[in-house]
Design a protein around this motif. Sequence first.
Motif, short mmCIF file in Angstrom:
data_model
loop_
_atom_site.label_atom_id
_atom_site.label_comp_id
_atom_site.label_asym_id
_atom_site.label_seq_id
_atom_site.Cartn_x
_atom_site.Cartn_y
_atom_site.Cartn_z
N GLU A 280 -47.74 -44.20 -57.03
CA GLU A 280 -47.11 -44.40 -58.26
C GLU A 280 -45.56 -44.17 -58.34
O GLU A 280 -45.24 -43.38 -57.55
N LEU A 281 -45.00 -44.81 -59.34
CA LEU A 281 -43.55 -44.54 -59.45
C LEU A 281 -43.28 -43.94 -60.81
O LEU A 281 -44.09 -43.94 -61.69
N ALA A 282 -42.23 -43.08 -60.84
CA ALA A 282 -41.65 -42.87 -62.23
C ALA A 282 -40.09 -42.48 -62.19
O ALA A 282 -39.54 -42.02 -61.37
N PRO A 283 -39.49 -43.38 -62.99
CA PRO A 283 -38.19 -43.54 -63.01
C PRO A 283 -37.51 -42.53 -64.01
O PRO A 283 -36.66 -42.76 -64.59
N ARG A 284 -37.74 -40.97 -63.55
CA ARG A 284 -36.99 -40.10 -64.23
C ARG A 284 -37.31 -38.66 -63.45
O ARG A 284 -37.88 -38.93 -62.29
N PRO A 285 -36.77 -37.60 -63.97
CA PRO A 285 -37.35 -36.38 -63.37
C PRO A 285 -38.97 -36.35 -63.55
O PRO A 285 -39.47 -36.96 -64.05
N HIS A 286 -39.43 -35.60 -62.57
CA HIS A 286 -40.89 -35.76 -62.36
C HIS A 286 -41.20 -34.09 -62.25
O HIS A 286 -40.61 -33.34 -61.64
N ASN A 287 -42.59 -33.89 -62.62
CA ASN A 287 -43.24 -32.67 -62.43
C ASN A 287 -43.01 -32.01 -61.12
O ASN A 287 -42.87 -30.75 -61.08
N SER A 288 -43.25 -32.87 -60.22
CA SER A 288 -43.16 -32.35 -58.69
C SER A 288 -41.99 -31.80 -58.49
O SER A 288 -41.88 -31.57 -56.93
N GLY A 289 -40.91 -32.18 -58.98
CA GLY A 289 -39.56 -32.12 -58.54
C GLY A 289 -39.18 -30.82 -59.09
O GLY A 289 -37.87 -30.14 -59.04
N HIS A 290 -39.68 -30.06 -60.05
CA HIS A 290 -39.45 -28.74 -60.63
C HIS A 290 -39.07 -27.66 -59.81
O HIS A 290 -38.25 -26.72 -59.96
N TYR A 291 -39.68 -27.83 -58.54
CA TYR A 291 -39.30 -26.83 -57.49
C TYR A 291 -37.88 -26.64 -57.18
O TYR A 291 -37.30 -25.71 -56.64
#
Length: 395
Positions: A280-291
């Motif tokens: 899947e894609l998400a065109p925005r900041p993502h939960n998995s990038g909070h690190y």
Amino acid sequence: MMENGAQQTKVSSKKLLPGSVIGVLGGGQLGRMIALDGIRMGYSFVTLDPTPNSPLGQMAEQVTARYDDVEAARQLAVKADVITYEFENVDAGVAQLLEEQSYVPQGSKLLYTTQHRLREKAAIEAAGVPVAPYREITSLEDLQSAASELGLPCVLKTAMGGYDGKGQAVLRSEDELESAYKELAASGTELVLEKFVKFACEISVIAARTPSGIVKSFPPAENVHVNNILHLSIVPARVTSEVQRKACQLAERVAEGMGAVGLLAVEMFVTEDGELYVNELAPRPHNSGHYTMEACSTSQFEQHVRAICDLPLGDTTLLSPVVMVNLLGQHLEEAVRRFGEHDALAESLGVVPKLHLYGKSESKFNRKMGHINLLCGDVDDALEWVEKTNIWRQD
């Protein structure tokens, strides 16, 4: 794809320096964290969100209205120098109106594509990146035929909407086909059947692209889900360096192929033999990038601001191993209590917990209320902290 790329080039010269106003469609936690970094950089913010005193609205001007309110969207356009969105289920018609009346470097086309799983998969394939085999489903007969062709188990999903496991069903036997079809078809949207990929782990890569076409990606995160909700992101991902390199290449290829601007989160399956399939894609900041907030030279949120404003992209070097763990409603009280006490366990393991709360007014079971970034010398130490604190015990 070429047409979309050309469309982006026309706005590539619009550089927005600190002092500009950023409008955000959506006032949730992602918008809040974009603003936390953007305000530090000298930008101001305004948001459109239906919930009064939203997480972003607590630190920025807020237009309180529904996302499909055209007049409210016009108000946002007047107040902002650039407009972005913090989640993809924004009304595409409103996004198109804003694109006509304001500056929306992400464009409505990317939103239109990523809002719909069939369009999204076609775009990923057009970029030359593999996805798991799938079929469009328009009837129960379609489902029965496709399940026979792809094999069981497989996953039936609504083409639009659905997140954290909602809007989908894992089908393990023919007896489940009819009930699953009736339940998901009731949503009124198209359905897609995906072949069940036997994967060793799930990873994601956050890629950033500017309107002028510069692309950078963050190190891949290994993601662990519990009850279809992201529980942990582990960085460095426990895959080979070759898989990590290839994952970044694929994410950047998708961002370039789709003419993305801002951040694009690319979720992937890793098979036992190291093959990668985009999920899947998400065109925005993502939960998995909070690190990235503490563990990288530049956070995903600062990078998003840099990208939409066509500034030079920041360095994405990983400064420390890290584990991000989500705080859901049922975890919040214990986590907050623990942060009020000396943490001898963290000290003994060499783990540094960093707490982030989202300012949501009501804590609910399985609702994302915050997260903790665990900086560490080794991810196993951080994972031991998660286990021994017992905050995330299964009820």
